[in-house]
Scaffold this motif. Structure first.
Motif, mmCIF file in Angstrom:
data_model
loop_
_atom_site.group_PDB
_atom_site.id
_atom_site.type_symbol
_atom_site.label_atom_id
_atom_site.label_comp_id
_atom_site.label_asym_id
_atom_site.label_seq_id
_atom_site.Cartn_x
_atom_site.Cartn_y
_atom_site.Cartn_z
ATOM 1 N N ILE B 158 0.835 -1.203 0.000
ATOM 2 C CA ILE B 158 0.000 0.000 0.000
ATOM 3 C C ILE B 158 0.872 1.257 0.000
ATOM 4 O O ILE B 158 0.546 2.260 -0.630
ATOM 5 C CB ILE B 158 -0.992 -0.027 1.187
ATOM 6 C CG1 ILE B 158 -2.093 -1.050 0.878
ATOM 7 C CG2 ILE B 158 -1.615 1.339 1.439
ATOM 8 C CD1 ILE B 158 -2.814 -1.565 2.074
ATOM 9 N N MET B 159 2.015 1.177 0.685
ATOM 10 C CA MET B 159 2.917 2.324 0.745
ATOM 11 C C MET B 159 3.501 2.683 -0.629
ATOM 12 O O MET B 159 4.077 3.751 -0.796
ATOM 13 C CB MET B 159 4.039 2.063 1.752
ATOM 14 C CG MET B 159 3.644 2.374 3.184
ATOM 15 S SD MET B 159 3.174 4.117 3.425
ATOM 16 C CE MET B 159 1.632 3.952 4.335
ATOM 17 N N GLU B 160 3.365 1.769 -1.599
ATOM 18 C CA GLU B 160 3.831 2.110 -2.947
ATOM 19 C C GLU B 160 3.039 3.263 -3.559
ATOM 20 O O GLU B 160 3.474 3.867 -4.532
ATOM 21 C CB GLU B 160 3.764 0.866 -3.855
ATOM 22 C CG GLU B 160 4.863 -0.133 -3.524
ATOM 23 C CD GLU B 160 4.752 -1.436 -4.306
ATOM 24 O OE1 GLU B 160 3.915 -1.517 -5.224
ATOM 25 O OE2 GLU B 160 5.504 -2.364 -3.991
ATOM 26 N N LEU B 161 1.876 3.553 -2.967
ATOM 27 C CA LEU B 161 1.071 4.679 -3.450
ATOM 28 C C LEU B 161 1.656 6.018 -3.003
ATOM 29 O O LEU B 161 1.322 7.061 -3.562
ATOM 30 C CB LEU B 161 -0.364 4.576 -2.919
ATOM 31 C CG LEU B 161 -1.251 3.444 -3.448
ATOM 32 C CD1 LEU B 161 -2.492 3.309 -2.578
ATOM 33 C CD2 LEU B 161 -1.651 3.707 -4.890
ATOM 34 N N ALA B 162 2.516 5.997 -1.981
ATOM 35 C CA ALA B 162 2.999 7.247 -1.379
ATOM 36 C C ALA B 162 4.246 7.768 -2.081
ATOM 37 O O ALA B 162 5.064 7.003 -2.580
ATOM 38 C CB ALA B 162 3.288 7.026 0.103
#
Lengths: 322, 322
Positions: B158-162
């Motif tokens: 999910i942190m790949e979105l940041a």
């Protein structure tokens, strides 16, 4: 590995040779001759029950697995253990810190321990884990234990491989609430309140039983067992409850139903691998053809990639056997 | 929702109406007119940086997010917060326990908080999270904060979105070792040692810096900031480091590279949804046609299903627009 190489290793696997199991697991994990190997192993599998052990980190799952291994070894059963940590990139013989506790088994040829980790996608872990369990069964390991490190979404999905799921919790840690939150109440066939020598064990047991009570009558009501590896408490009760649950699965026909679901799930995982392969090919083609891909609408682009794949031409490039 | 319904809500979204954001998020999450809505929102997005906050449970991420929200609100920026808990089945306005701490913002129209959870597969969470962040950006939220609850594989993805990832750790909890294990050292752009009023904060800071030192020289060396929400300590330093990192991203061109990767990942998630749809159709057809499917070889069966899908006939049934 040439064909005759793994044929030799397979011959040694049928004889229960530990080194052959280790070797073939590496081959399969590294995707070298994986499908050819697995297709030969497949007919020798599917008879043994898989026992899943899950719960929050620090609940003492590994110690419990160690203690259970002792019990089954006393019954002269060969024990195969797969420990999955989806948050770790490491796979290998026994590299997890927890595995140190298992050292007393490390020289026992009747015990095989394998740690699995990955940075890849979840389907990949579940797929490899299933492969490894099959290799161990084909090597003659009768008792198959599947342990996960945490209680996240990934762990829940890995537990779908198990016939009997044991959820391990600890007193005085708020585990009860965590368990409900993570959705592991629903997947538990047996609850273990481990470290029952600590205060609050009975309290947690009551909490779990209350929540189970709220769920109404069911043909199998998960027992809640107090264990303590330290005092050797509750371990034979746990073994008996496992046997009871596995009998229940067979007699109720639930076993076949579970395996049917697991089978569909497995085909999906394999299928997804094919899909990923073809996506990668189509995506690269598109990148070569179009410069400002990132300016496009990603929703519509996905449909475009999908449409471009669904031709006979692309299918030729996608196969397990390559 | 009929077409003209969401057209009206979109009009209100462009004006920054909070209720329109909530309404459209629900629509999109429930897959009602999702693609049509998102395709209209898309052109108004992609300008704002997304700030990711991750770390182990209990590290004080939510309190930190709360404190940062205060800082940005003082600068008159509108703040949109998405909190993702992949282990929870619940989505909604503000139902996580942690959210209680955010209550001081709950009456502030310049703050929007959304909790996301799922029992579905990971691609689904990441996809929905991306959609929600876009809706918030289109509604005029300038500061986009993305918080995850744990540190598992799902959270990493999910942190790949940041654009900027803040990893929050606590002194005296063994968090340092945990962080390395879970692979979050590599994704951190900024480290925060939160609850720095507790003993061991400097020690943890040194540990992190030592590990960072081992990684050699890099164009961006993640700073380690001591914060304490209790004492209001380190917060403006954190804000400044965030600004520095975001400038670095733009000036080095890393920003474009990151977005390019994120774009490819996003197309994959959308594509996977199409693939899942068609798998389900093909699988059901196969089940209807063959009785003892479970007796077959799952590896070969996956190839068979794949081959059966890749025809013009099946493609007709698979589309986002239905």
């Amino acid at each position: 590995m040439k064909t005759h190489d793994y044929e030799l290793w397979l011959e040694r696997l049928w004889k229960g040779e530990r080194r052959a199991a280790a070797r073939l697991i590496s081959q399969v994990e590294n995707n070298r001759g994986r499908i050819e190997i697995m297709c030969q192993i497949l007919p020798r599998t599917g008879q043994r029950m898989i026992l899943g052990i899950t719960g929050p980190p620090g609940a003492g799952k590994s110690s419990l697995v160690g203690a259970m291994t002792h019990l089954y070894r006393d019954q002269k059963e060969k024990v195969g253990i797969v420990a999955v940590d989806p948050s770790s990139p490491y796979s290998g013989g026994a590299i997890l810190g927890d595995r140190i506790r298992m050292q007393s088994h490390s020289t026992d040829p009747g015990v095989f321990i394998r740690s699995m980790g990955t940075r890849g996608h979840l389907g990949g872990v579940a797929r490899s884990t299933g492969d490894v369990l099959r290799i161990l069964e084909a090597a003659g390991y009768e008792r198959l234990l599947l342990e996960t490190v945490g209680v996240g979404q990934s762990e829940l999905e890995i537990m779908e491989l198990a016939d009997t799921v044991i959820v391990v919790l600890n007193p005085g840690t708020g585990d009860g609430i965590q368990a409900i939150k993570a959705g592991i109440m629903e997947i538990a066939d047996i609850f273990v309140v481990n470290k029952a020598d600590l205060p609050g064990a009975e309290h947690l047991k009551n909490d779990i039983e209350m929540v189970l009570g709220l769920n109404g009558e069911k043909p199998w009501r998960p027992p809640v067992i107090l264990t303590s590896v330290l005092d050797q408490r509750g371990l034979s009760e746990l073994r008996d409850q496992i046997a009871l649950h596995q009998n229940y699965l067979i007699q109720s026909g639930k076993n076949l139903l579970r395996r049917k679901q697991a089978f569909a799930q497995e085909v999906w995982y394999h299928w997804e691998e094919l899909a990923r392969q073809s996506f990668a090919i189509a995506w690269e083609n598109l990148r070569d053809a179009e410069k400002d891909l990132e300016q496009e609408n990603p929703y519509r682009l996905a449909e475009k990639v999908w449409a471009s794949i669904v031709t006979e031409e692309t299918v030729k490039h996608v196969s397990f056997s390559k």
